[in-house]
Every structure is written in structure tokens, then in C-alpha cells.
Design a protein around this motif. Structure first.
Motif, PDB file in Angstrom:
ATOM      1  N   GLY A  74       0.822  -1.200   0.000  1.00 42.94           N
ATOM      2  CA  GLY A  74       0.000   0.000   0.000  1.00 42.94           C
ATOM      3  C   GLY A  74       0.858   1.254   0.000  1.00 42.94           C
ATOM      4  N   PRO A  75       0.327   2.362  -0.492  1.00 45.21           N
ATOM      5  CA  PRO A  75       1.123   3.588  -0.638  1.00 45.21           C
ATOM      6  C   PRO A  75       1.522   4.231   0.684  1.00 45.21           C
ATOM      7  CG  PRO A  75      -1.168   4.019  -1.161  1.00 45.21           C
ATOM      8  CD  PRO A  75      -1.047   2.534  -1.005  1.00 45.21           C
ATOM      9  N   ASP A  76       0.783   3.921   1.762  1.00 42.08           N
ATOM     10  CA  ASP A  76       1.040   4.593   3.031  1.00 42.08           C
ATOM     11  C   ASP A  76       1.825   3.729   4.015  1.00 42.08           C
ATOM     12  OD1 ASP A  76      -0.345   6.779   2.087  1.00 42.08           O
ATOM     13  OD2 ASP A  76      -2.237   6.225   3.055  1.00 42.08           O
ATOM     14  N   HIS A  77       2.256   2.548   3.580  1.00 45.06           N
ATOM     15  CA  HIS A  77       3.022   1.694   4.486  1.00 45.06           C
ATOM     16  C   HIS A  77       4.381   2.356   4.781  1.00 45.06           C
ATOM     17  CE1 HIS A  77       5.249  -1.816   5.982  1.00 45.06           C
ATOM     18  NE2 HIS A  77       4.076  -2.391   6.177  1.00 45.06           N
ATOM     19  N   PRO A  78       4.852   2.245   6.032  1.00 45.48           N
ATOM     20  CA  PRO A  78       6.145   2.871   6.374  1.00 45.48           C
ATOM     21  C   PRO A  78       7.286   2.445   5.461  1.00 45.48           C
ATOM     22  CG  PRO A  78       5.020   2.194   8.371  1.00 45.48           C
ATOM     23  CD  PRO A  78       4.203   1.671   7.221  1.00 45.48           C
ATOM     24  N   ARG A  79       7.313   1.170   5.045  1.00 45.67           N
ATOM     25  CA  ARG A  79       8.408   0.731   4.175  1.00 45.67           C
ATOM     26  C   ARG A  79       8.295   1.343   2.781  1.00 45.67           C
ATOM     27  NH1 ARG A  79       9.695  -5.651   5.637  1.00 45.67           N
ATOM     28  NH2 ARG A  79      10.045  -5.331   7.865  1.00 45.67           N
ATOM     29  N   THR A  80       7.068   1.549   2.327  1.00 49.40           N
ATOM     30  CA  THR A  80       6.889   2.212   1.035  1.00 49.40           C
ATOM     31  C   THR A  80       7.395   3.644   1.108  1.00 49.40           C
ATOM     32  OG1 THR A  80       4.906   0.856   0.657  1.00 49.40           O
ATOM     33  CG2 THR A  80       5.200   2.788  -0.748  1.00 49.40           C
ATOM     34  N   THR A 108       9.662  16.607  -1.419  1.00 55.81           N
ATOM     35  CA  THR A 108       8.472  17.410  -1.131  1.00 55.81           C
ATOM     36  C   THR A 108       7.220  16.538  -1.149  1.00 55.81           C
ATOM     37  OG1 THR A 108       9.492  19.393  -2.089  1.00 55.81           O
ATOM     38  CG2 THR A 108       7.096  19.378  -1.890  1.00 55.81           C
ATOM     39  N   GLU A 109       7.138  15.651  -2.134  1.00 57.48           N
ATOM     40  CA  GLU A 109       5.964  14.789  -2.255  1.00 57.48           C
ATOM     41  C   GLU A 109       5.892  13.762  -1.129  1.00 57.48           C
ATOM     42  OE1 GLU A 109       6.533  13.233  -6.148  1.00 57.48           O
ATOM     43  OE2 GLU A 109       6.084  15.132  -7.156  1.00 57.48           O
ATOM     44  N   VAL A 110       7.027  13.153  -0.784  1.00 58.79           N
ATOM     45  CA  VAL A 110       6.987  12.157   0.284  1.00 58.79           C
ATOM     46  C   VAL A 110       6.747  12.833   1.628  1.00 58.79           C
ATOM     47  CG1 VAL A 110       9.472  12.064   0.823  1.00 58.79           C
ATOM     48  CG2 VAL A 110       8.082  10.047   1.154  1.00 58.79           C
ATOM     49  N   LEU A 111       7.236  14.061   1.794  1.00 58.56           N
ATOM     50  CA  LEU A 111       6.990  14.783   3.042  1.00 58.56           C
ATOM     51  C   LEU A 111       5.505  15.014   3.259  1.00 58.56           C
ATOM     52  CD1 LEU A 111       7.964  16.333   5.515  1.00 58.56           C
ATOM     53  CD2 LEU A 111       8.214  18.357   4.054  1.00 58.56           C
ATOM     54  N   VAL A 151       3.590  13.607   6.560  1.00 55.73           N
ATOM     55  CA  VAL A 151       2.833  14.466   7.489  1.00 55.73           C
ATOM     56  C   VAL A 151       1.423  13.929   7.660  1.00 55.73           C
ATOM     57  CG1 VAL A 151       1.826  16.761   7.776  1.00 55.73           C
ATOM     58  CG2 VAL A 151       4.213  16.529   7.064  1.00 55.73           C
ATOM     59  N   ARG A 152       0.808  13.501   6.558  1.00 51.69           N
ATOM     60  CA  ARG A 152      -0.561  12.982   6.614  1.00 51.69           C
ATOM     61  C   ARG A 152      -0.632  11.644   7.342  1.00 51.69           C
ATOM     62  NH1 ARG A 152      -2.693   9.335   3.352  1.00 51.69           N
ATOM     63  NH2 ARG A 152      -1.016   9.604   1.804  1.00 51.69           N
ATOM     64  N   VAL A 153       0.327  10.743   7.063  1.00 53.59           N
ATOM     65  CA  VAL A 153       0.255   9.377   7.595  1.00 53.59           C
ATOM     66  C   VAL A 153       0.898   9.271   8.977  1.00 53.59           C
ATOM     67  CG1 VAL A 153       0.991   6.989   7.205  1.00 53.59           C
ATOM     68  CG2 VAL A 153       0.235   8.387   5.272  1.00 53.59           C
ATOM     69  N   LEU A 154       2.062   9.877   9.148  1.00 55.65           N
ATOM     70  CA  LEU A 154       2.836   9.709  10.375  1.00 55.65           C
ATOM     71  C   LEU A 154       2.676  10.865  11.356  1.00 55.65           C
ATOM     72  CD1 LEU A 154       6.169   8.478   8.737  1.00 55.65           C
ATOM     73  CD2 LEU A 154       4.313   7.060   9.648  1.00 55.65           C
ATOM     74  N   PRO A 179       9.745  11.057  13.771  1.00 59.00           N
ATOM     75  CA  PRO A 179      11.163  11.140  13.399  1.00 59.00           C
ATOM     76  C   PRO A 179      11.413  11.041  11.901  1.00 59.00           C
ATOM     77  CG  PRO A 179      10.920   9.766  15.345  1.00 59.00           C
ATOM     78  CD  PRO A 179       9.531  10.087  14.867  1.00 59.00           C
ATOM     79  N   ASP A 180      10.662  10.172  11.213  1.00 59.19           N
ATOM     80  CA  ASP A 180      10.861  10.043   9.763  1.00 59.19           C
ATOM     81  C   ASP A 180      10.452  11.320   9.031  1.00 59.19           C
ATOM     82  OD1 ASP A 180      11.746   7.505  10.245  1.00 59.19           O
ATOM     83  OD2 ASP A 180       9.999   6.490   9.410  1.00 59.19           O
ATOM     84  N   THR A 181       9.384  11.957   9.508  1.00 60.05           N
ATOM     85  CA  THR A 181       8.948  13.215   8.899  1.00 60.05           C
ATOM     86  C   THR A 181      10.021  14.288   9.076  1.00 60.05           C
ATOM     87  OG1 THR A 181       6.648  12.640   9.437  1.00 60.05           O
ATOM     88  CG2 THR A 181       7.098  14.918   8.835  1.00 60.05           C
ATOM     89  N   LEU A 182      10.567  14.366  10.274  1.00 59.61           N
ATOM     90  CA  LEU A 182      11.618  15.350  10.529  1.00 59.61           C
ATOM     91  C   LEU A 182      12.859  15.055   9.682  1.00 59.61           C
ATOM     92  CD1 LEU A 182      11.314  15.622  14.421  1.00 59.61           C
ATOM     93  CD2 LEU A 182      10.403  17.206  12.705  1.00 59.61           C
ATOM     94  N   ALA A 183      13.189  13.760   9.535  1.00 62.91           N
ATOM     95  CA  ALA A 183      14.349  13.395   8.717  1.00 62.91           C
ATOM     96  C   ALA A 183      14.139  13.800   7.261  1.00 62.91           C
ATOM     97  CB  ALA A 183      14.610  11.894   8.819  1.00 62.91           C
TER      98      ALA A 183
END
Length: 299
Positions: A100-106, A131-134, A138-141, A146-150
């Protein structure tokens, strides 16, 4: 790596080459080979492991997908940034289908794809991809994950590489405020952002501000990490450089001479960072008017 190789031989003998534990050890061995400096060997080992995992577990098994990510990363570390980016693009497409598109590994693979696009020479494309993954992180996490900040750190870095040093400095300043709030002012990632902010302030034209920021960072790193920590030594290098760029060539040369003495003691005379500092010292000695010292490498 040596210990994993010995364990692997016994697991193949006792459990068989296709046992899950055997495959896991092959993964660990490949990772350690890479961490020990053999990126090419790591990539080769992951490619061999991948072929067996596809056969034993199937192409869509989570372990198989993980190995594809590891293989792509080590291909990049071995010098094939374009191949790494292509591999992550293909992996991301399969992870969207399987996980799925929102899985952390994706999301992680999309982050890696953006990074290797940049390393392959497409800084603007990397910034756009981050920019797109951020937005999705933000929406999912959430904005404070921490991943968003990274990803915000990565986005700011690649904005700078794409030519927007001023925008990058502003982004790092905003990120720093959030990291200090979420992680704490003394967290390693907060220190990293302070380093990046100081560097890009300098690149944006504020050499004096960069030197001041590195001086403040250095004081905190000495307090938290200690004077001999590699990050502390790196900051001393950066501070010396920006002191020189701010107009104090003599002070820069003196700082590089002091750093060189500590690096020789801590890292040895032949360490790459020690050699780099010797080069920097000679450069700033020449800028400060000590042509003879620069020519023969005297501190």
C-alpha cells in the motif's frame, strides 16, 4: 562479518541453505560486509540472496522486498547511484502494490529513491520527490514523527544542492525549532540540523553568522559528546573554515593547526580526515601570508 560467515557455514550444514534463519544470516553477513567497507561485496551478496529469496519465499514476501532495498542501497554506495535510483523506483512500485502507498516501508523506499536521484545528479528532482513524500508522511505519520523530521532535513539539503541556499537555510531554521521541541536541543539529529543550518547560512553569504553558529554548536558538542568525538572534530573543521571565509585567515590557520594536532592523536597521521586537515591548514597558511609554511606543510 567474520562471525556471521562462520555461523552461516554451520547453519547451511545443520539447517540447510533455504532455512529462514540461514537466509537471515546471509542478510546480516551482507550488511556487515558493507559496513566494514566492502560496498561492492555487499551488493553482490545481496544480489545472490535476493535470487534465493525469490525462489524460496516469492517475489512479494516482505523479506524479499527488504533485500531489494538493501541491494539498491549498496549498489548506490558502491558507486552506481543511477542504478540505485532505478532499483528503488521499481521497488516502490511493487511496495505500493503489495503493502500500500502509506506503508512505512513504502515511504522509506520513496525517501531512498529521492536521495539516490539526487546523488545521480538530479538535485531538483530529488527536492521535488522529497516534497511529495513529506506531504504523505505528514498525513500518515504526523508532523513530529522522526521520519517526517528526517525528510524535512533531506528536502532542505537537496533544495540547497539545487541552488536555493537561502531557502535551505530558512528550512533548516524551521526544522531546528521543531527538533528542539520534539527531540531536545542536545539530540544528535538536532546537532546535525544545527550543523546544516550553519553551513548553508555561510553558503547563502553570511560567513560571519556561520562561524558564530559553529562556535555555539561546538561548545554544546564538547559538553554533550566530548572533545574527542568525531562530530566535535568535524565541527571544529567547519568553524575554522568559516572563520577564514569571514576574513580571519590567521585565525583559521591557527584553528586548523590545533585541530590537526588532535586528529593526529585521535585518528592517526594517515587518516583521511587528518590528511584533509593538513590540506586545509596549508591553504589558510598561504591565505594568511605564510607561504613558506604552506609550501612545506609546517603547522
Amino acid at each position: 562479518a567474520r562471525a556471521f560467515a562462520e555461523l552461516l557455514a554451520d547453519q547451511v550444514r545443520v539447517l540447510g541453505p533455504d532455512h529462514p534463519d540461514t537466509l537471515t544470516t546471509r542478510n546480516n553477513l551482507a550488511s556487515c560486509k558493507g559496513e566494514a567497507g566492502d560496498a561492492v561485496g555487499a551488493a553482490r551478496a545481496f544480489a545472490e540472496l535476493l535470487a534465493d529469496q525469490v525462489r524460496v519465499l516469492g517475489p512479494d514476501h516482505p523479506d524479499t522486498l527488504t533485500t531489494r532495498g538493501n541491494l539498491a542501497s549498496w549498489r548506490g554506495e558502491a558507486g552506481d547511484a543511477t542504478g540505485a535510483a532505478q532499483a528503488f523506483a521499481e521497488l516502490s512500485a511493487d511496495q505500493v502494490r503489495v503493502l500500500g502507498p502509506d506503508h512505512p516501508r513504502t515511504l522509506t523506499s520513496r525517501n531512498n529513491l529521492a536521495y539516490w536521484r539526487g546523488e545521480a545528479g538530479d538535485a531538483t528532482g530529488a527536492a521535488q520527490a522529497f516534497t511529495e513524500v513529506l506531504a504523505d508522511q505528514v498525513r500518515v505519520l504526523g508532523p513530529d514523527h522522526p521520519d517526517t523530521l528526517a525528510t524535512r532535513n533531506n528536502l532542505a539539503s537537496w533544495r540547497a544542492e539545487a541552488g536555493d541556499a537561502v531557502g535551505a537555510a530558512q528550512s533548516f531554521a524551521e526544522l531546528l525549532a521543531d527538533q528542539a521541541r520534539v527531540l531536545g536541543f542536545d539530540h544528535p539529529r538536532t546537532f546535525t540540523t544545527r550543523n546544516n543550518l550553519a553551513s548553508w547560512r555561510g553558503e547563502a553569504g553570511d560567513a560571519t553568522g556561520a562561524a558564530q553558529a559553529f562556535a555555539e554548536l561546538l561548545a554544546d558538542q564538547v559538553r554533550v559528546l566530548g572533545p574527542g568525538h568525531p562530530d566535535t572534530l568535524t565541527t571544529r573543521n567547519n568553524l575554522a573554515y568559516w572563520r577564514g571565509e569571514a576574513g580571519d585567515a590567521t585565525g583559521a590557520a591557527r584553528a586548523f593547526a590545533e585541530l590537526l594536532a588532535d586528529q593526529v592523536r585521535a585518528l592517526g597521521p594517515d587518516h583521511p580526515r587528518t590528511l584533509t586537515t593538513r590540506n586545509n591548514l596549508a591553504y589558510w597558511q598561504e591565505r594568511a601570508g605564510d607561504v613558506a609554511g604552506a609550501a612545506d606543510g609546517r603547522p
